[in-house]
Design an enzyme around this catalytic site. Structure first.
Site, PDB file in Angstrom:
ATOM      1  N   ASP A 113       0.724  -1.410   0.101  1.00 34.56           N
ATOM      2  CA  ASP A 113       0.023   0.103  -0.053  1.00 34.56           C
ATOM      3  C   ASP A 113       0.925   1.444  -0.005  1.00 34.56           C
ATOM      4  O   ASP A 113       1.691   1.249   0.772  1.00 34.56           O
ATOM      5  CB  ASP A 113      -0.755   0.268   1.295  1.00 34.56           C
ATOM      6  CG  ASP A 113      -1.325  -1.049   1.732  1.00 34.56           C
ATOM      7  OD1 ASP A 113      -1.902  -2.107   0.868  1.00 34.56           O
ATOM      8  OD2 ASP A 113      -2.284  -1.208   2.618  1.00 34.56           O
TER       9      ASP A 113
ATOM     10  N   TRP B  66       5.681 -10.503   1.352  1.00 29.24           N
ATOM     11  CA  TRP B  66       5.436  -9.641   2.581  1.00 29.24           C
ATOM     12  C   TRP B  66       5.980 -10.071   3.834  1.00 29.24           C
ATOM     13  O   TRP B  66       6.045 -11.375   3.889  1.00 29.24           O
ATOM     14  CB  TRP B  66       3.831  -9.617   2.514  1.00 29.24           C
ATOM     15  CG  TRP B  66       3.169  -8.805   3.444  1.00 29.24           C
ATOM     16  CD1 TRP B  66       2.992  -7.341   3.208  1.00 29.24           C
ATOM     17  CD2 TRP B  66       2.816  -9.180   4.828  1.00 29.24           C
ATOM     18  NE1 TRP B  66       2.339  -7.010   4.550  1.00 29.24           N
ATOM     19  CE2 TRP B  66       2.219  -7.896   5.135  1.00 29.24           C
ATOM     20  CE3 TRP B  66       2.546 -10.138   5.509  1.00 29.24           C
ATOM     21  CZ2 TRP B  66       1.583  -7.917   6.581  1.00 29.24           C
ATOM     22  CZ3 TRP B  66       2.033 -10.186   6.946  1.00 29.24           C
ATOM     23  CH2 TRP B  66       1.645  -9.025   7.338  1.00 29.24           C
TER      24      TRP B  66
ATOM     25  N   SER C 258      -0.395   0.284   7.391  1.00 31.07           N
ATOM     26  CA  SER C 258      -0.758   1.478   6.679  1.00 31.07           C
ATOM     27  C   SER C 258      -1.223   2.319   7.571  1.00 31.07           C
ATOM     28  O   SER C 258      -1.877   2.145   8.600  1.00 31.07           O
ATOM     29  CB  SER C 258      -1.590   0.923   5.702  1.00 31.07           C
ATOM     30  OG  SER C 258      -1.059   0.381   4.809  1.00 31.07           O
TER      31      SER C 258
ATOM     32  N   TRP D   7      -3.429  -8.769  -3.723  1.00 31.00           N
ATOM     33  CA  TRP D   7      -2.998  -9.828  -2.713  1.00 31.00           C
ATOM     34  C   TRP D   7      -3.236 -11.166  -3.599  1.00 31.00           C
ATOM     35  O   TRP D   7      -4.195 -11.253  -4.161  1.00 31.00           O
ATOM     36  CB  TRP D   7      -3.858  -9.726  -1.576  1.00 31.00           C
ATOM     37  CG  TRP D   7      -3.539  -8.506  -0.659  1.00 31.00           C
ATOM     38  CD1 TRP D   7      -4.045  -7.281  -0.495  1.00 31.00           C
ATOM     39  CD2 TRP D   7      -2.203  -8.336   0.009  1.00 31.00           C
ATOM     40  NE1 TRP D   7      -3.358  -6.477   0.444  1.00 31.00           N
ATOM     41  CE2 TRP D   7      -2.321  -7.055   0.828  1.00 31.00           C
ATOM     42  CE3 TRP D   7      -1.028  -9.280   0.282  1.00 31.00           C
ATOM     43  CZ2 TRP D   7      -1.316  -6.631   1.486  1.00 31.00           C
ATOM     44  CZ3 TRP D   7       0.041  -8.467   1.111  1.00 31.00           C
ATOM     45  CH2 TRP D   7      -0.098  -7.401   1.736  1.00 31.00           C
TER      46      TRP D   7
HETATM   47  C1  FRU Z   1      -3.924  -3.582   2.947  1.00 33.52           C
HETATM   48  C2  FRU Z   1      -3.145  -4.104   3.997  1.00 33.52           C
HETATM   49  C3  FRU Z   1      -3.655  -3.098   5.111  1.00 33.52           C
HETATM   50  C4  FRU Z   1      -2.579  -3.315   6.210  1.00 33.52           C
HETATM   51  C5  FRU Z   1      -1.296  -3.552   5.181  1.00 33.52           C
HETATM   52  C6  FRU Z   1      -0.261  -4.466   5.842  1.00 33.52           C
HETATM   53  O1  FRU Z   1      -3.153  -3.980   1.628  1.00 33.52           O
HETATM   54  O2  FRU Z   1      -3.814  -5.455   4.389  1.00 33.52           O
HETATM   55  O3  FRU Z   1      -4.991  -3.230   5.780  1.00 33.52           O
HETATM   56  O4  FRU Z   1      -2.442  -2.268   6.999  1.00 33.52           O
HETATM   57  O5  FRU Z   1      -1.990  -4.085   3.890  1.00 33.52           O
HETATM   58  O6  FRU Z   1       0.827  -4.499   5.061  1.00 33.52           O
END
Ligand code: FRU
Length: 502
Positions: free
Chosen positions: A43, A67, A103, A307
């Protein structure tokens, strides 16, 4: 900055630096889109205009192309076209954010830049049930080096009521009539997406006002990354609902990004609003965030990936990119998004064609490329189905196909033959304007964004063609006329950051 935070950032930069060459050598690496210097990006965070420059932070895992514990990467730009990478802004250094600085957003107060973000802690192995999320602040004088404040976490737990205690994240903060507000992504205890509204006078003490909006019907189990902002006569709530079910041509991605138009009652904390609408009809737009600049333009940028999608660039030590920045307006009850005009500064000398008749398939000789902007108007005349193919190789084993079908009133983006990576077709309802179709493409080395009829609809997708797939072809079932077509190759516009700190 405390030593642990400083040290994590230093280690992260060493790791990024080691992988940078692999990214540079990869023919899918972005030329003019913001992307991580290496390793993982998701994000956009903290997108803002501060001291005359645009700042963009992002979810970043600097140790692998997957991730992981989240850091905040950082870049800035004077013109939203050329970007300069900066030192990592946040690392998961504290007990309250030790498994990730998730985020959030940015706001200026008393000349300083504040980042408001979610501290994430895993309390067990199941990432859906075993988590603790709190809201935190970090502050910077220079907009580059950030210190987490001693009062953290500033929001320690989710409020009482039908509010899930753990899924509670992604603060977006703004100022309205001298008061600070923030929205948070949330879900009810039985998993219906909603957003929570808070108020503060100093960014540190926050009062919960209300559940500002909540899903009804097919509206997902969680709303991530909410953003509320005034635009035209409306308050817009933009959010990313997880888990909406497919409906005809809609919602075929794993998660969606969209908006509702309404009016926010700041006292009651309730947004009265209309129907959910998608922001982009393609494959890869998620977690959009907006900023307002000096000219009062509302600019949106989003993660250009999805995702659980296949990301072939991971084998080259990077993953994810941002969309180009888009200016938002509201026209006829819908958000219209247009590329920021500053992108024109990246144009090299252009090539053009005028008044060309097309019947069957036609390859545009001399128009090859993998990093360009292409604008064309097609007069449909009597044709029913026509369109354009990009990133086509010699024998058409690879091609990404954009087709307009008049009887269906649909424009499609087909990446089934685009090369490696995820496949599929996405569809957007589109009407011809005075019997013409206007298309504006931004093609980078592993992405295509198309703005249809001057931003009335957009479609965005990642593609992973071979290096040699560079051709452009036009096609039509009956004669159409390309009244004009302009193509400009675009310059590389991302400057790396080299960490010299001991
Ligand atoms: C959205 C999300 C947010 C979270 C972040 C974690 O893509 O899932 O809700 O804060 O990514 O990386």
């Amino acid at each position: 900055m405390n030593d642990k935070h400083k040290n994590l950032i230093k280690l992260a930069h060493q790791s990024i630096e080691e992988a940078r060459k692999s990214v540079e050598d990869n023919h899918w690496s972005m030329n003019f889109h913001m992307a991580p210097p290496s390793y993982w990006m998701n994000d956009p965070n903290g997108f803002c205009y501060f001291n005359g420059e645009y700042h963009l932070f992002y979810q970043h895992h600097p140790f692998s192309p997957e991730w992981g514990p989240m850091y905040w990467g950082h870049a800035k730009s004077k013109d939203l076209s050329s970007w300069e990478h900066l030192p990592i802004a946040l690392a998961p250094s504290e007990n309250y954010d030790k498994d990730g600085c998730f985020s959030g957003s940015a706001i200026e107060k008393d000349g300083k830049l504040y980042l408001m973000y979610t501290g994430n802690v895993w309390t067990g192995n199941n990432h859906d049930t075993d988590l603790l999320q709190v809201q935190c602040l970090a502050v910077s004088q220079d907009g580059i080096h950030f210190e987490k404040i001693s009062e953290n976490p500033v929001i320690e737990q989710a409020p009482e009521g039908d509010i899930h205690p753990f899924h509670f994240r992604d603060p977006k903060v703004w100022k309205h009539e001298e008061v600070y507000y923030c929205v948070l992504g949330s879900r009810t205890k039985d998993h219906v997406g909603q957003v929570l509204l808070y108020r503060s006078l100093d960014l540190i003490k926050w009062d919960f006002i209300n559940v500002a909006a909540k899903g009804e019907g097919n509206f997902g189990y969680m709303w991530e990354c909410p953003d509320i902002f005034p635009l035209d006569d409306y308050d817009v709530l933009m959010m990313s609902p997880q888990g909406m079910k497919e409906e005809e041509y809609l919602y075929h991605n794993l998660h969606q990004s969209g908006y509702v138009l309404g009016k926010l009652d700041y006292e009651k904390g309730i947004l009265e609003h209309g129907e959910f609408q998608l922001l982009d009809y393609g494959f890869d737009v998620y977690a959009p965030q907006t900023a307002i600049d000096e000219e009062g333009r509302r600019i949106m940028i989003a993660w250009m990936a999805m995702w659980e999608s296949e990301m072939p660039e991971q084998s080259h030590k990077w993953a994810g990119a941002m969309t180009i920045p888009r200016v938002l307006t509201i026209e006829e009850g819908q958000i219209v998004s247009r590329p920021v005009p500053e992108l024109k500064t990246l144009r090299q000398q252009g090539d053009s064609i005028g008044n060309k008749l097309i019947l069957g398939e036609h390859r545009l000789q001399g128009f090859e490329g993998d990093s360009y902007e292409l604008e064309l108007v097609i007069d449909a005349k009597g044709a029913n189905e026509f369109g354009i193919k990009l990133r086509v190789d010699e024998d058409q084993t690879e091609e990404t196909v954009f087709t307009y079908n008049r009887s269906e009133g649909m424009f499609t983006f087909d990446r089934n033959k685009s090369g490696k990576g995820p496949k599929g077709v996405r569809r957007a309802p589109v009407n011809l304007v005075e019997n013409k179709l206007h298309l504006h493409f931004f093609v980078d080395r592993s992405s295509i964004e198309v703005f249809i009829n001057d931003g009335a609809k957009t479609m965005t997708g990642r593609i992973y063609p071979e290096k040699k797939s560079l051709g452009i072809m036009l096609f039509s079932d009956q004669e159409v006329e390309v009244t004009h077509l302009n193509k400009w190759n675009l310059n590389k516009s991302i400057k790396p950051y080299v960490c010299n700190e001991e």
